[in-house]
Design a protein around this motif. Structure first.
Motif, PDB file in Angstrom:
ATOM      1  N   UNK A 185       0.882  -1.260   0.073  1.00 21.68           N
ATOM      2  CA  UNK A 185       0.162   0.069   0.139  1.00 21.68           C
ATOM      3  C   UNK A 185       0.935   1.048   0.015  1.00 21.68           C
ATOM      4  N   UNK A 186       1.879   1.173   0.825  1.00 22.08           N
ATOM      5  CA  UNK A 186       2.849   2.120   0.716  1.00 22.08           C
ATOM      6  C   UNK A 186       3.367   2.873  -0.466  1.00 22.08           C
ATOM      7  N   UNK A 187       3.686   1.873  -1.427  1.00 20.61           N
ATOM      8  CA  UNK A 187       4.236   2.153  -2.696  1.00 20.61           C
ATOM      9  C   UNK A 187       3.015   2.051  -3.879  1.00 20.61           C
ATOM     10  N   UNK A 188       1.902   1.769  -3.342  1.00 19.62           N
ATOM     11  CA  UNK A 188       0.696   1.972  -4.261  1.00 19.62           C
ATOM     12  C   UNK A 188       0.888   0.743  -5.389  1.00 19.62           C
ATOM     13  N   UNK A 189       1.405  -0.459  -4.768  1.00 20.71           N
ATOM     14  CA  UNK A 189       1.381  -1.549  -5.835  1.00 20.71           C
ATOM     15  C   UNK A 189       0.112  -2.357  -5.505  1.00 20.71           C
ATOM     16  N   UNK A 190      -0.937  -2.069  -6.190  1.00 26.87           N
ATOM     17  CA  UNK A 190      -2.443  -2.599  -5.863  1.00 26.87           C
ATOM     18  C   UNK A 190      -2.032  -4.152  -6.470  1.00 26.87           C
ATOM     19  N   UNK A 191      -1.502  -4.319  -7.577  1.00 28.75           N
ATOM     20  CA  UNK A 191      -1.275  -5.710  -8.060  1.00 28.75           C
ATOM     21  C   UNK A 191      -0.632  -6.783  -7.043  1.00 28.75           C
ATOM     22  N   UNK A 192       0.462  -6.070  -6.554  1.00 29.75           N
ATOM     23  CA  UNK A 192       1.101  -7.033  -5.418  1.00 29.75           C
ATOM     24  C   UNK A 192       0.112  -7.403  -4.245  1.00 29.75           C
ATOM     25  N   UNK A 193      -0.467  -6.230  -3.700  1.00 30.52           N
ATOM     26  CA  UNK A 193      -1.403  -6.161  -2.705  1.00 30.52           C
ATOM     27  C   UNK A 193      -2.489  -7.152  -3.041  1.00 30.52           C
ATOM     28  N   UNK A 194      -3.076  -7.327  -4.230  1.00 28.20           N
ATOM     29  CA  UNK A 194      -4.106  -8.154  -4.614  1.00 28.20           C
ATOM     30  C   UNK A 194      -3.685  -9.705  -4.564  1.00 28.20           C
ATOM     31  N   UNK A 195      -2.426  -9.940  -5.192  1.00 30.93           N
ATOM     32  CA  UNK A 195      -1.820 -11.283  -5.165  1.00 30.93           C
ATOM     33  C   UNK A 195      -1.617 -11.892  -3.624  1.00 30.93           C
ATOM     34  N   UNK A 196      -1.241 -10.973  -2.788  1.00 31.94           N
ATOM     35  CA  UNK A 196      -0.797 -11.321  -1.486  1.00 31.94           C
ATOM     36  C   UNK A 196      -2.311 -11.669  -0.604  1.00 31.94           C
ATOM     37  N   UNK A 197      -3.186 -10.967  -1.040  1.00 27.70           N
ATOM     38  CA  UNK A 197      -4.432 -11.151  -0.271  1.00 27.70           C
ATOM     39  C   UNK A 197      -5.240 -12.344  -0.759  1.00 27.70           C
ATOM     40  N   UNK A 198      -4.939 -12.870  -1.896  1.00 27.60           N
ATOM     41  CA  UNK A 198      -5.695 -13.834  -2.381  1.00 27.60           C
ATOM     42  C   UNK A 198      -4.715 -15.253  -1.956  1.00 27.60           C
ATOM     43  N   UNK A 200      -3.404 -15.017   1.037  1.00 24.37           N
ATOM     44  CA  UNK A 200      -3.870 -15.019   2.357  1.00 24.37           C
ATOM     45  C   UNK A 200      -5.134 -16.023   2.433  1.00 24.37           C
ATOM     46  N   UNK A 201      -6.091 -15.818   1.620  1.00 22.50           N
ATOM     47  CA  UNK A 201      -7.393 -16.205   1.726  1.00 22.50           C
ATOM     48  C   UNK A 201      -7.402 -17.656   1.429  1.00 22.50           C
ATOM     49  N   UNK A 202      -6.356 -18.217   0.829  1.00 17.80           N
ATOM     50  CA  UNK A 202      -6.268 -19.514   0.464  1.00 17.80           C
ATOM     51  C   UNK A 202      -5.052 -20.613   1.442  1.00 17.80           C
ATOM     52  N   UNK A 203      -4.527 -19.596   2.228  1.00 23.60           N
ATOM     53  CA  UNK A 203      -3.614 -20.361   3.115  1.00 23.60           C
ATOM     54  C   UNK A 203      -4.284 -21.000   4.276  1.00 23.60           C
ATOM     55  N   UNK A 204      -4.034 -22.332   4.303  1.00 29.72           N
ATOM     56  CA  UNK A 204      -4.989 -23.051   5.380  1.00 29.72           C
ATOM     57  C   UNK A 204      -4.381 -22.841   6.761  1.00 29.72           C
ATOM     58  N   UNK A 205      -3.118 -22.348   6.801  1.00 25.03           N
ATOM     59  CA  UNK A 205      -2.588 -22.401   8.206  1.00 25.03           C
ATOM     60  C   UNK A 205      -2.914 -20.927   9.093  1.00 25.03           C
ATOM     61  N   UNK A 206      -3.488 -20.047   8.083  1.00 31.11           N
ATOM     62  CA  UNK A 206      -3.768 -18.651   8.658  1.00 31.11           C
ATOM     63  C   UNK A 206      -5.285 -18.585   8.561  1.00 31.11           C
ATOM     64  N   UNK A 207      -6.067 -18.167   9.627  1.00 29.83           N
ATOM     65  CA  UNK A 207      -7.394 -17.731   9.303  1.00 29.83           C
ATOM     66  C   UNK A 207      -7.471 -16.356   8.906  1.00 29.83           C
ATOM     67  N   UNK A 208      -8.514 -16.006   8.022  1.00 27.05           N
ATOM     68  CA  UNK A 208      -8.692 -14.534   7.628  1.00 27.05           C
ATOM     69  C   UNK A 208      -8.781 -13.520   8.677  1.00 27.05           C
ATOM     70  N   UNK A 209      -8.073 -12.470   8.285  1.00 34.77           N
ATOM     71  CA  UNK A 209      -8.020 -11.420   9.421  1.00 34.77           C
ATOM     72  C   UNK A 209      -8.798 -10.104   9.141  1.00 34.77           C
ATOM     73  N   UNK A 210      -9.520  -9.630  10.080  1.00 32.29           N
ATOM     74  CA  UNK A 210     -10.051  -8.243   9.510  1.00 32.29           C
ATOM     75  C   UNK A 210      -9.174  -7.343   9.321  1.00 32.29           C
ATOM     76  N   UNK A 211      -8.017  -7.333   9.830  1.00 35.51           N
ATOM     77  CA  UNK A 211      -7.267  -6.432   9.734  1.00 35.51           C
ATOM     78  C   UNK A 211      -6.535  -6.350   8.485  1.00 35.51           C
ATOM     79  N   UNK A 212      -6.202  -7.442   7.649  1.00 32.88           N
ATOM     80  CA  UNK A 212      -5.823  -7.550   6.372  1.00 32.88           C
ATOM     81  C   UNK A 212      -6.737  -6.662   5.437  1.00 32.88           C
ATOM     82  N   UNK A 213      -7.761  -6.967   5.730  1.00 27.41           N
ATOM     83  CA  UNK A 213      -8.960  -6.451   4.695  1.00 27.41           C
ATOM     84  C   UNK A 213      -9.018  -4.830   5.208  1.00 27.41           C
TER      85      UNK A 213
END
Length: 468
Positions: A185-198, A200-213
């Protein structure tokens, strides 16, 4: 540098690590001994002089040494930017005691190492901690380093460090993802942010977190993509539950207000009130949000609701309205709020008087500005500094009307409250007595004084706290 002797791994402490609040904030009680460890080390003004001899002498005298007191002292030293002294206490604890060192302590130590010895030493310390620790602590150590890189703008190192974590079988957690998302977000890299968010959502070891959104919503807002920001806020709301509702709803209030969405602000406020408890911070968030939306009527109604139900008078709430009234030139309304607080037995704090003084200055009522600024200086609290624009205008006003005595009284108060150095105090007095025109001279002094005698002023404040 060895960092850890023993770990008391407590997963509840992870939230404290990144808010940098692992220690108690309570003040010393009145039945504390006249001489405390804090008062013993306060005279160590020169940061190049070790405080270890003072610690050793305290120990040799058979004085009580409690871990919570050392934690409190470390917190004070960090507040006054005496980072090397704070780090010395940690090292002394390591060498002399068998106190449990929590994950929060590890994070603080790495932060101190980076400030005192540089990032490279912190990197070495971070990896050392990771090598010796439990899996949770390893992740924490990496997260601390990720946070340091992010804070210093070394974003190119983040991906390498996350890859190293995965190669070494060190699990990513929600904090890992949030730190990296923030960097995108600090570098306005929306593509990188969206890929990492995806990811996170598919990582079975991490529960989706409201902070991330929330982080993602901030990123979209920065990029002026409001529809996507709203989508992220809606997703975030789905994961807000239990104890997170208070803080989560307060953030949602602020972000919806930033987007100018009054309907959503009121909807979230109604959800907030279902928590069933009265929080001053919630009213701060709501009044602030409504003022941001220029909903003065709503802000006033919310204030009255708070006034009738609060159990602890928090000046942050009325201060919001006082500032808003002053900006609109509604000085009588601002004065009425201050008077109501006084009538209820509340003593206005420095911030309150300062806001009112700024209002008088902006509306060219300089006599009242000077009188009110004096009240602010007399009510000075730790961490507060007067508005330099207002202060400069007041001093210039007094100089212009030839009231040197009153100007010097203001400067004396500034010095007595450790708000300017002795050097700057003398410069201000000399300027007031001279024939020099121009407020830029005063403004320059007021802006520059923070860098002068900073170490001494910090020690003065620390001494004052050790006495109180």
């Amino acid at each position: 540098m060895q960092i850890i002797r023993r770990f008391a791994v407590d997963t509840s402490s992870i939230s404290r690590v990144f808010r940098v609040l692992p220690y108690s904030t309570e003040t010393l009680t009145s039945n504390a001994p006249k001489e405390s460890l804090q008062s013993r080390i306060s005279p160590a003004i020169d940061l190049r002089v070790s405080i270890v001899p003072a610690l050793e002498q305290w120990r040799k005298e058979g004085r009580s040494i409690k871990q919570q007191d050392l934690h409190r002292l470390i917190r004070k030293l960090r507040t006054f930017k005496r980072y090397n002294h704070a780090l010395e206490i940690y090292e002394w604890i390591r060498d002399k005691f068998y106190f449990d060192i929590s994950p929060g302590d590890v994070a603080i130590q790495l932060d101190l190492i980076s400030k005192v010895h540089g990032l490279e030493q912190a990197e070495n310390g971070g990896h050392y901690a990771g090598d010796e620790g439990h899996g949770f602590v390893k992740t924490l150590s990496y997260n601390v380093m990720l946070g340091l890189y992010s804070r210093l703008g070394k974003h190119e190192k983040l991906d390498n460090l996350m890859q190293e974590m995965e190669e070494n079988g060190i699990g990513l957690d929600s904090f890992t993802y949030c730190i990296r998302l923030n960097a995108y977000c600090a570098t306005s890299d929306m593509e990188g942010m969206e890929k990492l968010l995806m990811k996170l959502e598919t990582d079975p070891a991490v529960n989706s977190d409201w902070n991330a959104y929330i982080v993602a919503a901030n990123g979209y807002l920065k990029a002026d993509l409001k529809e996507k920001a709203v989508e992220m806020l809606k997703k975030s709301e789905q994961f807000i539950s239990g104890r997170s509702r208070r803080f989560g709803y307060e953030i949602l209030l602020t972000l919806y207000a930033t987007m100018g969405n009054k309907t959503e602000v009121y909807r979230i406020w109604n959800l907030y009130k279902t928590i069933g408890k009265f929080f001053n911070t919630g009213y701060v968030a709501m009044v602030s949000s409504l003022l941001k939306l220029d909903d003065m009527d709503g802000a006033e109604k919310t204030f009255e609701e708070w006034l009738s139900g609060n159990k602890f008078f928090d000046f942050r709430v009325p201060n919001l309205l006082i500032r808003a009234y002053c900006k609109k030139g509604l000085l009588e309304k601002a004065e009425q709020l201050v008077s109501r607080a006084i009538e209820q037995g509340e003593e206005p704090i420095a911030v309150t008087w300062d806001a009112l003084a700024a209002g008088y200055h902006e509306n060219n009522q300089m006599e009242k500005a000077v009188d009110t600024l004096k009240k602010a200086l007399l009510a000075t609290s730790q961490g507060w500094k007067p508005n330099p624009v207002t202060l400069s205008a007041c001093l210039e006003y007094l100089k212009g009307k030839g009231d040197v005595e009153e100007a010097e009284n203001l400067i004396r108060l500034l010095r007595e409250q450790s708000l300017v150095s002795a050097y700057d105090s003398d410069r201000l007095v000399n300027y007031i007595r001279s024939e020099e025109p121009g407020s830029s001279t005063i403004a320059q002094m007021l802006w520059d004084h923070e860098d002068l005698d900073a170490e001494t002023d910090g020690v003065v404040d620390l001494k004052q706290e050790s006495i109180s």
